[in-house]
Design an enzyme around this catalytic site. Sequence first.
Site, short mmCIF file in Angstrom:
data_model
loop_
_atom_site.label_atom_id
_atom_site.label_comp_id
_atom_site.label_asym_id
_atom_site.label_seq_id
_atom_site.Cartn_x
_atom_site.Cartn_y
_atom_site.Cartn_z
N ASP A 9 0.79 -1.18 0.04
CA ASP A 9 0.17 -0.01 0.03
C ASP A 9 0.96 1.26 -0.03
O ASP A 9 1.75 1.62 1.00
CB ASP A 9 -0.70 -0.03 1.39
CG ASP A 9 -1.69 1.16 1.42
OD1 ASP A 9 -1.52 2.14 0.68
OD2 ASP A 9 -2.72 0.97 2.33
N GLY A 31 -10.42 4.88 -5.11
CA GLY A 31 -8.97 4.31 -5.23
C GLY A 31 -7.97 4.49 -4.36
O GLY A 31 -7.94 4.94 -3.27
N VAL A 32 -6.84 4.68 -4.98
CA VAL A 32 -5.62 5.23 -4.25
C VAL A 32 -5.81 6.84 -3.74
O VAL A 32 -5.29 6.87 -2.53
CB VAL A 32 -4.29 5.05 -5.29
CG1 VAL A 32 -4.30 6.43 -6.18
CG2 VAL A 32 -3.13 5.12 -4.24
N ASP A 33 -6.44 7.63 -4.23
CA ASP A 33 -6.82 8.87 -3.98
C ASP A 33 -7.45 8.94 -2.44
O ASP A 33 -6.96 9.47 -1.63
CB ASP A 33 -7.81 9.60 -4.89
CG ASP A 33 -7.95 11.07 -4.85
OD1 ASP A 33 -7.28 11.89 -3.73
OD2 ASP A 33 -8.49 11.65 -5.56
N SER A 116 -3.50 6.14 -13.47
CA SER A 116 -4.78 6.02 -14.75
C SER A 116 -5.11 4.61 -14.90
O SER A 116 -6.13 4.42 -15.69
CB SER A 116 -4.16 6.59 -15.95
OG SER A 116 -4.31 8.12 -15.83
N THR A 117 -4.62 3.44 -14.31
CA THR A 117 -4.82 2.23 -14.55
C THR A 117 -6.01 1.47 -13.58
O THR A 117 -6.29 0.42 -13.84
CB THR A 117 -3.54 1.23 -14.34
OG1 THR A 117 -3.37 1.26 -13.13
CG2 THR A 117 -2.27 1.85 -15.07
N GLY A 118 -6.57 2.43 -12.84
CA GLY A 118 -7.55 1.83 -12.16
C GLY A 118 -8.92 2.44 -12.94
O GLY A 118 -9.11 1.89 -13.95
N VAL A 119 -9.73 3.03 -12.13
CA VAL A 119 -11.04 3.65 -12.60
C VAL A 119 -10.90 4.22 -14.07
O VAL A 119 -11.55 4.20 -14.88
CB VAL A 119 -11.60 4.62 -11.74
CG1 VAL A 119 -12.77 5.22 -12.14
CG2 VAL A 119 -11.94 3.95 -10.48
N TYR A 120 -9.61 4.92 -14.40
CA TYR A 120 -9.37 5.65 -15.58
C TYR A 120 -9.20 4.72 -16.64
O TYR A 120 -9.20 5.21 -17.95
CB TYR A 120 -8.39 6.68 -15.42
CG TYR A 120 -8.84 8.01 -14.96
CD1 TYR A 120 -10.16 8.12 -14.22
CD2 TYR A 120 -7.99 9.03 -14.50
CE1 TYR A 120 -10.55 9.16 -13.41
CE2 TYR A 120 -8.63 10.27 -13.75
CZ TYR A 120 -9.84 10.45 -13.51
OH TYR A 120 -10.26 11.67 -12.70
#
Length: 168
Positions: A9, A31-33, A116-120
């Site tokens: 993490d 997500g990470v945010d 950008s590789t999650g929700v985006y």
Amino acid sequence: MRLRLDAGDITQLYVDAIVNAAKKSLLGGGGVDGAIHRAAGPELLEECKTLGGCETGEAKITKGYDLPAKHVIHTVGPVWHGGDENEAELLASCYMNSLQLAEQQGLRSIAFPCISTGVYGYPKQQAAAIAVSVCKMFTSNAQSLKEIIFSCYDDESLAIYRQLLTDS
Ligand code: ADP
């Protein structure tokens, strides 16, 4: 200058800055945010409110508050629309602008999530190739930065980065 992988993490890392894959408003998200805001505490959002948002590909810095990291560099990755909407250039700018900001602040270590590789929806392999190539290019100009960490939260990303760092 060292490039390395971390499988955990990003909010747990003791580095000078962790990078947040933020939304344009800089007012938090999933997500990470979301994980970064939860771990940093409410003061992070208060500072973010003063920044006036952030354009895609750009980067802004705040303190880390309750995080072990001293700072958070907030950058906004592109949403994947199929690859013809400047996504690659914008993603490269996220990495480049974050690294430049870290250098301007005299930071020694920085950790990136897979922006950008999650929700985006950016394809993981293509995004990782950009991340590694921009960071490698940057190592020749680096002054203060001694370590770049790629935080790979899922096994697929970890395998992709491991391969890229072995091959290059
Ligand atoms: P984006 O909107 O830029 O796609 P996300 O937060 O949805 O951002 O996902 C970006 C990446 O961050 C994904 O690869 C996801 O697995 C990863 N991620 C999510 N939580 C964490 C975490 N706590 N530490 C590191 N990486 C994380």
